[in-house]
Design a protein around this motif. Structure first.
Motif, PDB file in Angstrom:
ATOM      1  N   LEU A  68       0.839  -1.195   0.000  1.00 16.61           N
ATOM      2  CA  LEU A  68       0.000   0.000   0.000  1.00 16.61           C
ATOM      3  C   LEU A  68       0.873   1.243   0.000  1.00 16.61           C
ATOM      4  N   PRO A  69       0.348   2.358  -0.483  1.00 15.48           N
ATOM      5  CA  PRO A  69       1.119   3.600  -0.422  1.00 15.48           C
ATOM      6  C   PRO A  69       1.343   4.026   1.033  1.00 15.48           C
ATOM      7  N   PRO A  70       2.385   4.815   1.266  1.00 17.73           N
ATOM      8  CA  PRO A  70       2.735   5.183   2.646  1.00 17.73           C
ATOM      9  C   PRO A  70       1.674   6.009   3.348  1.00 17.73           C
ATOM     10  N   GLU A  71       0.794   6.665   2.574  1.00 21.29           N
ATOM     11  CA  GLU A  71      -0.247   7.488   3.197  1.00 21.29           C
ATOM     12  C   GLU A  71      -1.316   6.649   3.896  1.00 21.29           C
ATOM     13  N   TYR A  72      -1.409   5.360   3.579  1.00 20.40           N
ATOM     14  CA  TYR A  72      -2.431   4.509   4.204  1.00 20.40           C
ATOM     15  C   TYR A  72      -2.062   4.296   5.675  1.00 20.40           C
ATOM     16  N   PRO A  73      -2.984   4.527   6.607  1.00 15.61           N
ATOM     17  CA  PRO A  73      -2.637   4.474   8.027  1.00 15.61           C
ATOM     18  C   PRO A  73      -2.670   3.058   8.598  1.00 15.61           C
ATOM     19  N   ALA A  74      -1.937   2.873   9.669  1.00 19.59           N
ATOM     20  CA  ALA A  74      -2.004   1.641  10.461  1.00 19.59           C
ATOM     21  C   ALA A  74      -2.619   2.020  11.802  1.00 19.59           C
ATOM     22  N   VAL A  75      -3.909   1.742  11.960  1.00 21.22           N
ATOM     23  CA  VAL A  75      -4.635   2.185  13.153  1.00 21.22           C
ATOM     24  C   VAL A  75      -5.263   0.991  13.860  1.00 21.22           C
TER      25      VAL A  75
ATOM     26  N   LEU B 255       0.171  -6.084  11.410  1.00 18.81           N
ATOM     27  CA  LEU B 255      -1.107  -6.623  11.872  1.00 18.81           C
ATOM     28  C   LEU B 255      -2.233  -5.621  11.637  1.00 18.81           C
ATOM     29  N   LEU B 256      -2.019  -4.367  11.995  1.00 20.31           N
ATOM     30  CA  LEU B 256      -3.080  -3.371  11.879  1.00 20.31           C
ATOM     31  C   LEU B 256      -3.494  -3.154  10.423  1.00 20.31           C
ATOM     32  N   VAL B 257      -2.523  -3.154   9.523  1.00 18.32           N
ATOM     33  CA  VAL B 257      -2.848  -2.988   8.105  1.00 18.32           C
ATOM     34  C   VAL B 257      -3.600  -4.211   7.589  1.00 18.32           C
ATOM     35  N   THR B 258      -3.145  -5.414   7.956  1.00 21.06           N
ATOM     36  CA  THR B 258      -3.846  -6.627   7.538  1.00 21.06           C
ATOM     37  C   THR B 258      -5.298  -6.594   7.996  1.00 21.06           C
ATOM     38  N   ALA B 259      -5.509  -6.215   9.257  1.00 20.51           N
ATOM     39  CA  ALA B 259      -6.869  -6.179   9.791  1.00 20.51           C
ATOM     40  C   ALA B 259      -7.718  -5.137   9.078  1.00 20.51           C
ATOM     41  N   SER B 260      -7.160  -3.968   8.817  1.00 23.45           N
ATOM     42  CA  SER B 260      -7.932  -2.929   8.127  1.00 23.45           C
ATOM     43  C   SER B 260      -8.327  -3.364   6.732  1.00 23.45           C
TER      44      SER B 260
END
Length: 262
Positions: free
Chosen positions: A126-133, A189-194
């Motif tokens: 994903l591009p760097p602007e995508y957040p990991a929340v 983990l956070l990106v996978t879940a999102s």
């Protein structure tokens, strides 16, 4: 014809495609997975392949999966993805971290609200602007569980960084950004879940400094994770994590439509 049982296992981690409890606690160390599983009722080892060791059991009546994912985002994300493929819908990462923000001490817990994506793998997805929340309900469940256990804790953004040791390249400084701690896998983990519409969060036990540039070495005594204060924090963190999973399971059940799936 008898079905080859290997066809029922996912290819990288060798975990079963079906049958795992849908609430999972994920840790880096296979030995820590075994230690956490020992707290469960009816714990059984499901699989152990490479660094990926998986147990199932129950915590206060809630079925729970405990799985190890190894060190670093690229390997860990394989476990996260295959756990999701196997039907896990709620994840909490329970790990260790180096403190960055002043006032966070050894053995304290850091509840992650989000993570800096310096993990070495999600940048290729994903591009760097995508957040990991983190999911808000995961943050609140961990905070409530920490209060109930009486564990000293802090909330904030953590830095997930692929490299453990500093090298010849200058290390980017997050001074003034208010980061709480540094670790190695949570943003994956956070990106996978999102991406999959799942619930995920993380709680980390502070085990000292990860790099001299990030932490006051005099305040932490240098990086040595094998100390009693850290071991006590890990024990508290395990209880907090499992209790937070229980709280999340209650919320999940309350939010399910009547007659909905598991």
């Amino acid at each position: 014809m008898t079905q080859d049982p290997r066809q029922d296992l996912l290819p990288v981690t060798r975990i079963p495609r079906t049958g795992l409890p849908a609430h999972a606690l994920v840790v880096g160390d296979p030995a820590r997975a075994a230690a956490v599983a020992a707290l469960l009722d009816g714990a059984e080892e499901v699989s152990h392949h490479r660094e990926y060791r998986v147990f199932s059991g129950s915590w206060k009546g809630v079925p729970v999966t405990v799985a190890s994912h190894g060190v670093g985002g690229p390997g860990a994300i394989l476990m996260f993805q295959e756990l999701a493929d196997a039907g896990i819908h709620t994840f909490l990462r329970f790990g260790t971290a180096g403190a960055i923000r002043p006032g966070i001490g050894d053995g304290d817990l850091v509840i992650a609200e989000a993570a800096v994506r310096d993990d070495g793998v999600t940048q290729q997805l994903l591009p760097p602007e995508y957040p990991a929340v983190a999911a808000p309900e995961a943050v609140l469940a961990l905070q409530r569980a920490a209060r109930e256990v009486g564990a000293r804790h802090h909330r904030g953004i953590v830095w997930t960084r692929a490299a453990f040791q500093p090298g010849p390249l200058p290390l980017f400084s997050y001074d003034g950004a208010g980061l709480a701690a540094i670790e190695m896998e949570l943003s994956a983990l956070l990106v996978t879940a999102s991406l999959r519409g799942l619930v995920a969060g993380g709680v980390l036990v502070v085990d000292g400094a990860n790099a001299d540039e990030l932490v006051d070495e005099d305040a932490t005594g240098g990086y040595n994770p094998h100390r009693e204060v850290v071991a006590a924090g890990v024990e508290r963190g395990a209880l907090v994590s499992l209790e937070a999973l229980r709280l999340l399971s209650e919320e999940y059940a309350a939010d399910r439509p009547e007659g909905g799936g598991a």
